[in-house]
Design an enzyme around this catalytic site. Sequence first.
Site, PDB file in Angstrom:
ATOM      1  N   GLY A   1       0.787  -6.248   0.952  1.00 31.41           N
ATOM      2  CA  GLY A   1      -0.157  -5.893   0.509  1.00 31.41           C
ATOM      3  C   GLY A   1       0.233  -6.299  -0.757  1.00 31.41           C
TER       4      GLY A   1
ATOM      5  CD  GLU B   1       0.892  -5.987   6.066  1.00 31.19           C
ATOM      6  OE1 GLU B   1       0.453  -6.032   5.165  1.00 31.19           O
ATOM      7  OE2 GLU B   1       1.637  -7.030   6.218  1.00 31.19           O
TER       8      GLU B   1
ATOM      9  CD  GLU C   1      -2.958  -8.898   3.128  1.00 30.28           C
ATOM     10  OE1 GLU C   1      -3.992  -9.118   3.251  1.00 30.28           O
ATOM     11  OE2 GLU C   1      -2.700  -7.670   2.747  1.00 30.28           O
TER      12      GLU C   1
ATOM     13  CB  ALA D   1      -0.609  -0.155   1.234  1.00 34.15           C
TER      14      ALA D   1
END
Length: 280
Positions: A124, A147, A127, A73
């Site tokens: 992300g 994170e 992910e 992100a």
Amino acid sequence: MGALQPPEHSDEIKVSFPQDHVMLLTLNRPKALNAVSPTMKEAIERVLDWFDNETSLWVVIINGEGRIFCAGADLIAWNKRQGSQDADDGTEVIADKHGFAGISRRSTSGKPIIAAVHGGAYGGGTELVLNCDLVVASDDAVFALPEVKRGVVAIAGGMPRLARIAGHQLASEMLLLGKPIKASEAAGRFGFVNKVVPKSELLPSALAWAAEIVTNSPDSVQSTKRALLLTNQHAHVEDVVTAHVRSKESKRHFAGDNIKEGLRAFSERRKPAWTSPAKL
């Protein structure tokens, strides 16, 4: 295949068609290490929604421009939102059906997604990789879910997927320590990378997989992927079988021309000539 015209999109992604039935989607913010901005996310979703409905396209490859695959992100933009009235309390995560970058929870498509990862996939970025069907990584690639080191959580689908693939303890190693792992570990102990290759062979390897997939019946491939997705949604085998048989992809497969062509070609000892599936 005629000339394909994807929808207009931001230059934060690039879209090309390197082989018949194959789309290449490239994350294109190299100066920001391909951190996913809201603009990039919107562009990816728009193009992938179009891809899902374009019957002549059967496989998509996701890669990244520049030094790394994806830094996750855009934390600078997130920091600005956190201090505003637009700060997310988690409800947006639930409403966002496709997840991070429009990929990490995408389950609407029965078409295979191949990730070609070089340099690094962080937060992300990992992910979204975990929701791809096939993953090829360069030998310099690293994966991390850091994170917890930034005061946030890998909430876009990465945690349950990693736990199912790697098991509780190995998932905890990445999630609770925020520990990066090498591509060889991701392919070995953790099990979410299919193949590790030299960087020069990364995209050719992904394209070779895509070419191999399109030698198969697209109806069969897309029905099979639906079954794999349903396996993540149901606990019992019979529930998966029932939901799969009732799925749009399965009904299309049984009613389509490709099942007839495949069986006829086998009987006639020749290669089948597949056609694009009917639009769902």
